[in-house]
Every structure is written in structure tokens, then in C-alpha cells.
Motif scaffolding. Sequence first.
Motif, PDB file in Angstrom:
ATOM      1  N   ARG A  77       6.611   6.441  -1.825  1.00 23.55           N
ATOM      2  CA  ARG A  77       7.922   6.449  -2.478  1.00 23.55           C
ATOM      3  C   ARG A  77       7.937   7.397  -3.675  1.00 23.55           C
ATOM      4  NH1 ARG A  77       8.986   0.448  -4.002  1.00 23.55           N
ATOM      5  NH2 ARG A  77       6.878   0.761  -4.782  1.00 23.55           N
ATOM      6  N   ASN A  85       8.624  -0.874   0.381  1.00 23.83           N
ATOM      7  CA  ASN A  85       8.809   0.525   0.776  1.00 23.83           C
ATOM      8  C   ASN A  85      10.249   0.969   0.493  1.00 23.83           C
ATOM      9  OD1 ASN A  85       9.983  -1.023   2.782  1.00 23.83           O
ATOM     10  ND2 ASN A  85       9.330   0.290   4.448  1.00 23.83           N
ATOM     11  N   HIS A 132       9.074   5.674   4.913  1.00 18.97           N
ATOM     12  CA  HIS A 132       7.912   5.624   5.800  1.00 18.97           C
ATOM     13  C   HIS A 132       7.334   7.032   5.857  1.00 18.97           C
ATOM     14  CE1 HIS A 132       8.834   1.557   7.091  1.00 18.97           C
ATOM     15  NE2 HIS A 132      10.095   1.944   7.185  1.00 18.97           N
TER      16      HIS A 132
END
Length: 136
Positions: A29, A64, A83
Amino acid sequence: MKKGLLILSVLILFASCDVVVIEAPYDPRDNFTGRYTVEEYSETYDVLTKYNVRIIKDADPYSNVVYIRNFYAADIEVFADVHGDRLTIPRQIIDGYVIQGTGRLDYGDLVLSYSVEDRLDDSSLVDFCNTVYFRR
């Protein structure tokens, strides 16, 4: 002789110690967070719009999720799942807007494609947008 024995003892003591290196875990991230200048092209209305956004991480270190602030230049915040170098904006309804889309990192910039349906507008058109987020 005593000095040699003392030096040898100190060397053995240091040799028996383990060195532990603790690395901070990699968070994909981090590649998305920051401030961006946005160029958004609406395929529906054939209009190019420029504005600024900020992307921040969710507070949970095991998440996430990132949040995109000032999305669609409508002063709304959407969430997206990260992802790797990909980002997914799952279908969500925020302040009357139905939003969903996908994105990817491209040499530090973020390229997004998404749809926005304004349920408060009587025209009921879905705005399909192709957008580039340039890092500031």
C-alpha cells in the motif's frame, strides 16, 4: 599469558552472540499512498477534468485497504483493495454515487478505469472514466 586468555575469552563471548536484524514488513500500500494531480477523462461526457486527490492507508497494519479522498472531484472518499501493483475499487455507494473500478501502478503513476453512476441525477447516465493520477 593472562592478557591473551582475557582477549580469547572476550572473543569467544562475542562469537557466541547472535545478531538479529529486524526488518519492517513490506506493505504494498505504501506504493499507492501520497498526493496526486489527477487528469480524468470522461468517455460518457467527452470531458477532461483536472483535480487533486490524496490516498491514505487504512490504520490496520494487516489490511490491504487504502482510501482515495476527493474521488471524482466530488469531495467523497472511496476505499480500494491493494494487491501488489493492482488496485480494485469494489462496488460501493457513497453520497448517491455508485462507484466501481480497477487500477494499476505505471512507473509511479496510478492509472484507473472506473464507472460512476449518480443516483441523484435524473439522467441516470453512467460515467465511464479513464484517469491518470500523477504523483505530486
